[in-house]
Design a protein around this motif. Structure first.
Motif, mmCIF file in Angstrom:
data_model
loop_
_atom_site.group_PDB
_atom_site.id
_atom_site.type_symbol
_atom_site.label_atom_id
_atom_site.label_comp_id
_atom_site.label_asym_id
_atom_site.label_seq_id
_atom_site.Cartn_x
_atom_site.Cartn_y
_atom_site.Cartn_z
ATOM 1 N N MET A 70 116.215 59.454 -94.285
ATOM 2 C CA MET A 70 114.889 60.070 -94.281
ATOM 3 C C MET A 70 114.296 60.101 -92.878
ATOM 4 O O MET A 70 114.098 59.057 -92.263
ATOM 5 C CB MET A 70 113.953 59.287 -95.214
ATOM 6 C CG MET A 70 114.390 59.342 -96.664
ATOM 7 S SD MET A 70 114.198 61.039 -97.326
ATOM 8 C CE MET A 70 115.032 60.865 -98.917
ATOM 9 N N ASP A 110 110.764 64.517 -93.427
ATOM 10 C CA ASP A 110 110.811 64.279 -94.874
ATOM 11 C C ASP A 110 109.527 63.676 -95.426
ATOM 12 O O ASP A 110 109.355 63.603 -96.645
ATOM 13 C CB ASP A 110 111.978 63.335 -95.204
ATOM 14 C CG ASP A 110 113.321 63.956 -94.869
ATOM 15 O OD1 ASP A 110 113.573 65.086 -95.331
ATOM 16 O OD2 ASP A 110 114.110 63.314 -94.139
ATOM 17 N N TYR A 111 108.665 63.197 -94.566
ATOM 18 C CA TYR A 111 107.449 62.517 -95.018
ATOM 19 C C TYR A 111 106.279 63.495 -95.040
ATOM 20 O O TYR A 111 106.137 64.341 -94.150
ATOM 21 C CB TYR A 111 107.139 61.322 -94.117
ATOM 22 C CG TYR A 111 108.164 60.206 -94.269
ATOM 23 C CD1 TYR A 111 107.928 59.145 -95.141
ATOM 24 C CD2 TYR A 111 109.368 60.231 -93.570
ATOM 25 C CE1 TYR A 111 108.869 58.129 -95.302
ATOM 26 C CE2 TYR A 111 110.313 59.221 -93.723
ATOM 27 C CZ TYR A 111 110.055 58.166 -94.586
ATOM 28 O OH TYR A 111 110.982 57.193 -94.754
ATOM 29 N N GLU A 165 101.585 60.989 -98.950
ATOM 30 C CA GLU A 165 102.685 60.370 -99.697
ATOM 31 C C GLU A 165 102.503 58.850 -99.769
ATOM 32 O O GLU A 165 102.137 58.209 -98.788
ATOM 33 C CB GLU A 165 103.991 60.708 -98.958
ATOM 34 C CG GLU A 165 105.212 60.150 -99.607
ATOM 35 C CD GLU A 165 106.494 60.697 -98.949
ATOM 36 O OE1 GLU A 165 106.397 61.554 -98.032
ATOM 37 O OE2 GLU A 165 107.576 60.254 -99.358
ATOM 38 N N LYS A 166 102.766 58.309 -100.957
ATOM 39 C CA LYS A 166 102.673 56.864 -101.151
ATOM 40 C C LYS A 166 104.054 56.286 -101.446
ATOM 41 O O LYS A 166 104.809 56.856 -102.238
ATOM 42 C CB LYS A 166 101.722 56.539 -102.302
ATOM 43 C CG LYS A 166 100.279 56.931 -102.003
ATOM 44 C CD LYS A 166 99.367 56.610 -103.188
ATOM 45 C CE LYS A 166 97.909 56.907 -102.811
ATOM 46 N NZ LYS A 166 96.975 56.484 -103.883
ATOM 47 N N ILE A 167 104.343 55.174 -100.841
ATOM 48 C CA ILE A 167 105.666 54.559 -100.985
ATOM 49 C C ILE A 167 105.500 53.102 -101.395
ATOM 50 O O ILE A 167 104.912 52.305 -100.656
ATOM 51 C CB ILE A 167 106.444 54.625 -99.647
ATOM 52 C CG1 ILE A 167 106.559 56.065 -99.162
ATOM 53 C CG2 ILE A 167 107.822 53.980 -99.786
ATOM 54 C CD1 ILE A 167 106.975 56.192 -97.703
ATOM 55 N N SER A 185 109.472 56.525 -105.406
ATOM 56 C CA SER A 185 109.593 57.326 -104.181
ATOM 57 C C SER A 185 111.052 57.650 -103.886
ATOM 58 O O SER A 185 111.945 56.853 -104.151
ATOM 59 C CB SER A 185 109.007 56.519 -103.025
ATOM 60 O OG SER A 185 109.358 57.100 -101.789
ATOM 61 N N ASP A 186 111.291 58.854 -103.351
ATOM 62 C CA ASP A 186 112.663 59.210 -102.936
ATOM 63 C C ASP A 186 113.022 58.547 -101.603
ATOM 64 O O ASP A 186 114.111 58.737 -101.088
ATOM 65 C CB ASP A 186 112.815 60.730 -102.818
ATOM 66 C CG ASP A 186 111.951 61.310 -101.711
ATOM 67 O OD1 ASP A 186 110.978 60.642 -101.288
ATOM 68 O OD2 ASP A 186 112.234 62.432 -101.257
ATOM 69 N N LYS A 187 112.109 57.786 -101.054
ATOM 70 C CA LYS A 187 112.359 57.142 -99.760
ATOM 71 C C LYS A 187 112.933 55.734 -99.910
ATOM 72 O O LYS A 187 113.437 55.168 -98.950
ATOM 73 C CB LYS A 187 111.041 57.039 -98.964
ATOM 74 C CG LYS A 187 110.324 58.381 -98.744
ATOM 75 C CD LYS A 187 111.147 59.341 -97.942
ATOM 76 C CE LYS A 187 110.395 60.608 -97.561
ATOM 77 N NZ LYS A 187 109.813 61.363 -98.699
ATOM 78 N N THR A 188 112.813 55.173 -101.097
ATOM 79 C CA THR A 188 113.226 53.776 -101.270
ATOM 80 C C THR A 188 114.510 53.688 -102.079
ATOM 81 O O THR A 188 114.931 54.645 -102.718
ATOM 82 C CB THR A 188 112.133 52.967 -102.002
ATOM 83 O OG1 THR A 188 111.875 53.598 -103.257
ATOM 84 C CG2 THR A 188 110.878 52.902 -101.174
ATOM 85 N N THR A 189 115.099 52.521 -102.033
ATOM 86 C CA THR A 189 116.323 52.326 -102.793
ATOM 87 C C THR A 189 116.184 51.092 -103.665
ATOM 88 O O THR A 189 115.529 50.123 -103.282
ATOM 89 C CB THR A 189 117.540 52.167 -101.870
ATOM 90 O OG1 THR A 189 118.682 51.840 -102.678
ATOM 91 C CG2 THR A 189 117.348 51.070 -100.849
ATOM 92 N N HIS A 219 127.857 50.247 -94.036
ATOM 93 C CA HIS A 219 126.652 49.474 -94.321
ATOM 94 C C HIS A 219 125.671 49.538 -93.148
ATOM 95 O O HIS A 219 126.076 49.659 -91.986
ATOM 96 C CB HIS A 219 127.004 48.020 -94.630
ATOM 97 C CG HIS A 219 127.941 47.876 -95.785
ATOM 98 N ND1 HIS A 219 127.589 48.231 -97.068
ATOM 99 C CD2 HIS A 219 129.227 47.449 -95.858
ATOM 100 C CE1 HIS A 219 128.612 48.002 -97.881
ATOM 101 N NE2 HIS A 219 129.620 47.529 -97.173
ATOM 102 N N ALA A 220 124.414 49.417 -93.484
ATOM 103 C CA ALA A 220 123.355 49.560 -92.478
ATOM 104 C C ALA A 220 123.163 48.292 -91.652
ATOM 105 O O ALA A 220 123.634 47.221 -92.000
ATOM 106 C CB ALA A 220 122.038 49.918 -93.172
ATOM 107 N N THR A 221 122.427 48.496 -90.598
ATOM 108 C CA THR A 221 121.879 47.453 -89.735
ATOM 109 C C THR A 221 122.943 46.613 -89.034
ATOM 110 O O THR A 221 123.241 45.481 -89.411
ATOM 111 C CB THR A 221 120.897 46.536 -90.496
ATOM 112 O OG1 THR A 221 119.972 47.342 -91.214
ATOM 113 C CG2 THR A 221 120.116 45.676 -89.523
ATOM 114 N N ASN A 274 112.298 49.213 -96.675
ATOM 115 C CA ASN A 274 112.734 49.933 -97.871
ATOM 116 C C ASN A 274 111.748 51.074 -98.129
ATOM 117 O O ASN A 274 110.802 50.938 -98.901
ATOM 118 C CB ASN A 274 112.821 48.994 -99.066
ATOM 119 C CG ASN A 274 113.581 49.615 -100.231
ATOM 120 O OD1 ASN A 274 113.927 50.803 -100.201
ATOM 121 N ND2 ASN A 274 113.839 48.830 -101.267
ATOM 122 N N GLY A 275 111.983 52.186 -97.455
ATOM 123 C CA GLY A 275 111.085 53.337 -97.563
ATOM 124 C C GLY A 275 110.768 53.914 -96.206
ATOM 125 O O GLY A 275 110.448 55.102 -96.078
ATOM 126 N N GLY A 279 120.159 52.867 -92.070
ATOM 127 C CA GLY A 279 119.892 52.505 -93.460
ATOM 128 C C GLY A 279 119.182 53.547 -94.298
ATOM 129 O O GLY A 279 118.893 53.294 -95.467
#
Lengths: 352, 352, 352
Positions: free
Chosen positions: C194, C198-199, C203-205, A2-6, A22-24, C263-264, C191
């Motif tokens: 998206m 964008d969703y 869509e599956k993540i 997925s393009d949503k995850t890293t 950095h996040a959070t 994450n996503g 973080g």
């Protein structure tokens, strides 16, 4: 995928001079302070008692230096070291303004060096990270270098740049909390009569006590720091990994060793600098951590006759007492029980 | 051994009348309250809800009596019982002013008795410990006696002095929080309609529920209390010790038993006295703790018709249900499952 | 059995329309927030940082929606599900006013349906539960149905009433915090870049990360929520039970899955609705939880162009990666690794 995850950055994703936010951001609260005590059993009075700390000029009990470190470090993991093979070293770590419950910490990093390894599969990333509070004051900054996997071994190597890092934080770079004064430092309440004057360079101290690590202990700690490195958490994948089990976050061992060092260094009330540090070997649940320290330096603080600095090496040893001071040999090889060699500088009151 | 570290006091280090100021004052915070709930699952409304407590005249939810006890007790360990063979008993425990999040506790002790054992290797130390808050108000005091090793069996025995300790705290010594009143005690929110009037002397209550202890659970608790007794933490040394494994801090079992007692004693909203207590057998990780209580006394509180006192014996049993009330036999021998026999007095609202 | 203790309600103890006030109001504090982070490693910025949350119009960082849920749910257990065989489903869950550290939560329930099973040994109880804060504002409400044992199989069956529950919370029933605005939503700090736009539906993540559960982890969590269901805590009895070991509280798995979904879905900053949920299979200590999500719906929020709603199904899988999206088959049978199928709706900022 997925393009949503890293899956984190790989070596070729870093470039010299790159700045990373950095996040959070994280508001530290009384709960973090209590959990830190519950995880390490730390007994330094200045972090334990508002009254004790206020008598020294703090606004209240500052959070333990290493708690602030872990929270800032944790933020950098998702961007810097998710694909790290090894955390190679630390340098030039300075603690800035004290952190209190209620402060909100965030972190930024800058890439200060890159060096691809000769095998073409990994490279070393040098990074300078800064932790800031809600007033944009620096609470700590430090450099570290990590070996990071390449995504694609065929990716071209960057120009090699190795930053010039000091072996030790200079005395003039120590940052003292504003208004700090030692007149009211009560050694009955702090737990030891031993002051800066009592320690000698070369002196070795076995911290006697020890602590066994359980899986829940290190995972609760590492989640508290929002450190997401998967090797600490996923037994299902790690059972087929390098060690067959989860690895304890190296910072957890630093905090355990610092906490154990209370027995021998009870008046080392604040860390001002991290000079260097090496996670010599991995630690796992079930290991029992012992520690010993060597006083490697003493320095006066300019303009102050009430407190001084001690440079320390604290070594953590697993499943072996430190009564014989297990160490690094002349050939650079560590005794097999050693898991941590941490070089840092603390403040301690002086005789007046 | 370094002159900077301590291995604790041995029997011959104590002298009659000796006063000890214990190290590491501790500011209790909201984190400690949450951890206490997370460790024991306690459900007494007065400690759980600011609203409930304020309706009774408290400033907010007071911390659980046993949390205050463990924090004060923890401070005494480094000086009193680091070399203890056994914690033999408690007496004359009074809870004083309520403890709230934000209070800073410290502890002092006085040696009130000494008796060397006939084997010449150990002796019994009787100590009166006091917990104080930041206004020097007493939050609790209690006596305990512990068997402590001698460093040197050849050291001469002190004069034997055994203090005269009461079998039970007298009613007139109960300390009630200022402004306490029961008119707004809501038995729907507290979880039970059963009031002081409903309990009979001699009544036995099986608390039904049970809790299995994990290594992380008891170590997190014991570190939270900054109790450093090594038998709780060091599996590497304890594997060769008396039991082959770490021993659970006895106070952890008291708190588990008190928490389990909610089912049957939900309105026992405050402990006013610890009359006596015995850790009958050691507890280990993996043990499941059950509990039952016997009402051993009832007393009115002078000048109050809205609340009364119940004297209780709560027994904790490991790996055996308490439906048959396992107890001490006529010969003084306990049923094999019993690990704790705790004699204390609670406050409970009365019918009006 | 003592008249002072409770073994919980059985099926025949419930009646249609019955109102239950649950015991033990609970003041949430900073310690609960820290423990939630330490238990799940959650990284959603709005719950982590007062600064981030206040920039969006919150008074401070609101506690995680699921922490509020677990605390309210925990209160209902002693009255509703102590004798439950299975927690069958959830519907019509709405989150109301945000919960902040310092708020005191209490819970009430109403029996909205009853259906005895044909075996005469169990029945299904449908209940609507409401969580309220100290100002009597609703912080959440939801329906659930549980299969509960009968005490006496010969007890007569009640009239069957099955409530009409919606498959999904309607958009117009979403409750937005007052003053919420997205202009200052910082996607560097949150973080992920998206946004809602964008969703895509369908869509599956795969959330990539995973977490192994230890006994201490789930017991600490479940005690924190004052959830007393014995199957989570008593290894001594569970060793002879249905599974031979303690069962992890289903809500613990929901929180793990939600935390992994960062994450996503890092910008899914708040849950507004629980549409449905099924604990497909039990989870045990030692299991490693993975998760994936499907976007099952998108809706605009009336009058708002700065944020939208995403309906999600998040599935948790034990000891198997979600890279192949293990799911329910056409015959309604789940892939063997699936332990949770959770249908909920989140808020996410929109491109502006």
């Amino acid at each position: 995928m997925s393009d949503k995850t890293t899956r984190g950055n790989f070596f070729e994703d870093f470039s010299l001079g790159q700045e990373i936010v950095h996040a959070t951001p994280r508001t530290l609260g009384e709960g973090d302070v209590s959990l830190y005590t519950a995880l390490y059993g730390t007994r330094f009075a200045v972090h334990s008692s508002d009254m004790f700390a206020m008598a020294l000029g703090y606004e209240g009990a500052p959070v333990d230096n290493m708690l602030a470190f872990h929270v800032v470090f944790g933020k950098t993991v998702a961007d810097i070291s998710l694909n790290a093979v090894a955390n190679l070293g630390y340098a030039a770590g300075h603690f800035g303004v004290p952190v209190y419950a209620g402060d909100t910490l965030r972190a930024t990093s800058r890439i200060i060096g890159l060096k691809e390894n000769s095998n073409g599969k990994t490279g070393v990333v040098y990074v300078h990270s800064v932790g800031l509070n809600q007033r944009d004051e620096t609470v700590l900054d430090y450099c570290r270098w990590v070996m990071v996997n390449k995504r694609d071994p065929a990716a071209p190597a960057p120009e090699t740049v190795i930053p010039d890092l000091p072996a030790c934080v200079a005395d003039e770079d120590f940052i003292l909390p504003e208004g700090l004064q030692m007149a009211a430092f009560d050694t009955l309440l702090s737990g030891s009569p031993m002051l800066w004057d009592d320690y000698k360079v070369g002196e070795k101290i076995d911290h006697v006590d020890a602590m066994t690590i359980e899986e829940s202990d290190h995972m609760i700690a590492t989640r508290l720091y929002q450190n997401t490195a998967k090797v600490h958490f996923n037994q299902h994948s790690e059972k087929d990994g390098r060690f067959g089990r989860r690895i304890v976050y190296g910072g957890h061992v630093i905090s355990l060793a610092r906490s154990l060092s209370f027995n021998g260094l009870a008046n080392a009330f604040s860390i001002v600098a991290i000079n260097a540090g090496s996670h010599v070997a991995p630690t796992f649940a079930g290991d029992t951590i012992y520690a010993w320290s060597e006083v490697t330096g003493k320095s006066e603080i300019a303009g102050r006759d009430d407190l001084g600095a001690l440079r320390l090496r604290t070594l953590a040893s697993k499943d072996q007492s430190c009564s014989a001071f297990p160490d690094k040999g002349k050939d650079g090889t560590y005794a097999p029980s050693i898991v941590l060699d941490f070089d840092y500088t603390v403040l301690m009151p002086r005789m007046v």
